[in-house]
Design a protein around this motif. Structure first.
Motif, PDB file in Angstrom:
ATOM      1  N   TRP A 172       0.840  -1.203   0.000  1.00  8.80           N
ATOM      2  CA  TRP A 172       0.000   0.000   0.000  1.00  8.80           C
ATOM      3  C   TRP A 172       0.875   1.252   0.000  1.00  8.80           C
ATOM      4  CZ3 TRP A 172      -3.959   1.235   4.484  1.00  8.80           C
ATOM      5  CH2 TRP A 172      -4.681   2.395   4.163  1.00  8.80           C
ATOM      6  N   ALA A 173       1.849   1.318   0.904  1.00  7.07           N
ATOM      7  CA  ALA A 173       2.729   2.487   0.975  1.00  7.07           C
ATOM      8  C   ALA A 173       3.509   2.666  -0.323  1.00  7.07           C
ATOM      9  CB  ALA A 173       3.692   2.356   2.157  1.00  7.07           C
ATOM     10  N   PHE A 174       3.948   1.566  -0.918  1.00  9.52           N
ATOM     11  CA  PHE A 174       4.744   1.639  -2.140  1.00  9.52           C
ATOM     12  C   PHE A 174       3.898   2.035  -3.348  1.00  9.52           C
ATOM     13  CE2 PHE A 174       7.056   0.110  -5.814  1.00  9.52           C
ATOM     14  CZ  PHE A 174       8.366   0.472  -5.519  1.00  9.52           C
TER      15      PHE A 174
ATOM     16  N   HIS B 236       7.758   5.384  -0.533  1.00 10.14           N
ATOM     17  CA  HIS B 236       8.236   4.312  -1.410  1.00 10.14           C
ATOM     18  C   HIS B 236       9.282   3.469  -0.684  1.00 10.14           C
ATOM     19  CE1 HIS B 236       6.903   6.373  -5.378  1.00 10.14           C
ATOM     20  NE2 HIS B 236       5.979   5.559  -4.926  1.00 10.14           N
ATOM     21  N   ASP B 237      10.214   4.130   0.003  1.00 11.36           N
ATOM     22  CA  ASP B 237      11.224   3.395   0.769  1.00 11.36           C
ATOM     23  C   ASP B 237      10.584   2.595   1.903  1.00 11.36           C
ATOM     24  OD1 ASP B 237      13.384   4.182  -0.767  1.00 11.36           O
ATOM     25  OD2 ASP B 237      14.161   5.619   0.691  1.00 11.36           O
ATOM     26  N   LEU B 238       9.669   3.215   2.633  1.00  8.26           N
ATOM     27  CA  LEU B 238       8.967   2.524   3.713  1.00  8.26           C
ATOM     28  C   LEU B 238       8.295   1.258   3.185  1.00  8.26           C
ATOM     29  CD1 LEU B 238       7.661   2.503   6.623  1.00  8.26           C
ATOM     30  CD2 LEU B 238       5.762   3.717   5.558  1.00  8.26           C
ATOM     31  N   GLY B 239       7.597   1.397   2.076  1.00  5.91           N
ATOM     32  CA  GLY B 239       6.923   0.242   1.490  1.00  5.91           C
ATOM     33  C   GLY B 239       7.898  -0.832   1.061  1.00  5.91           C
ATOM     34  N   ALA B 240       8.996  -0.429   0.430  1.00  3.99           N
ATOM     35  CA  ALA B 240       9.991  -1.396  -0.031  1.00  3.99           C
ATOM     36  C   ALA B 240      10.516  -2.238   1.120  1.00  3.99           C
ATOM     37  CB  ALA B 240      11.150  -0.662  -0.720  1.00  3.99           C
TER      38      ALA B 240
ATOM     39  N   PHE C 101      12.746  -3.671  -4.492  1.00  4.31           N
ATOM     40  CA  PHE C 101      11.747  -2.605  -4.416  1.00  4.31           C
ATOM     41  C   PHE C 101      12.402  -1.247  -4.137  1.00  4.31           C
ATOM     42  CE2 PHE C 101       8.618  -5.993  -4.140  1.00  4.31           C
ATOM     43  CZ  PHE C 101       7.555  -5.452  -4.843  1.00  4.31           C
ATOM     44  N   HIS C 102      13.456  -1.240  -3.336  1.00  3.62           N
ATOM     45  CA  HIS C 102      14.170   0.006  -3.052  1.00  3.62           C
ATOM     46  C   HIS C 102      14.774   0.569  -4.338  1.00  3.62           C
ATOM     47  CE1 HIS C 102      17.641   2.194  -0.869  1.00  3.62           C
ATOM     48  NE2 HIS C 102      16.564   2.965  -0.839  1.00  3.62           N
ATOM     49  N   ALA C 103      15.382  -0.301  -5.133  1.00  3.45           N
ATOM     50  CA  ALA C 103      15.949   0.148  -6.412  1.00  3.45           C
ATOM     51  C   ALA C 103      14.845   0.700  -7.316  1.00  3.45           C
ATOM     52  CB  ALA C 103      16.685  -1.004  -7.097  1.00  3.45           C
TER      53      ALA C 103
END
Length: 123
Positions: free
Chosen positions: A22-24, A46-50, A82-84
């Motif tokens: 959801w966050a991502f 995006h980072d939190l979600g990753a 996901f971070h990338a």
């Protein structure tokens, strides 16, 4: 592994993957509904979600493998991938031009190590 521990892994893994996705995928919605700590920062979510997705996958991996290094590599590989992706998606929001490339290189190395370890090619 007891049924209680398995159940906790499944529930917590689903929680982290679900809220992380959801966050991502919808950072503004996540900010509005769950984590309203102004100011809104798209890349932060995006980072939190990753990394939450990576935590959840780590719990799921622990249900599949008993080897701690394999479990850790699988979870970190997913979080890193996901971070990338977040850095490629958000490259117009700031940071250095080299960030997406370097984070992708690190993530690819971790994915490689996870695949090798998971296949039993590394002792």
């Amino acid at each position: 592994m007891s049924i209680v521990v398995r159940a906790i892994c499944v529930v917590a893994g689903a929680f982290y993957v679900g809220f992380g996705a959801w966050a991502f995928l919808s950072p503004h919605s996540f900010f509005d509904q769950i984590a309203h700590y102004p100011p809104f920062n798209k890349h932060l979510f995006h980072d939190l979600g990753a990394f939450q997705i990576g935590l959840g996958v780590t719990l799921f991996a622990a249900l599949r493998w008993r080897d701690a290094l394999t479990v850790a590599l699988v979870g970190v590989a997913v979080g890193s991938a996901f971070h990338a992706l977040a850095h490629w998606m958000d490259r117009d929001l700031g940071g250095k031009a080299s960030d997406p490339w370097l984070i992708t290189l690190l993530g690819a190395a971790i994915v490689y190590a996870a695949v090798r370890r998971g296949r039993g090619n590394e002792a």
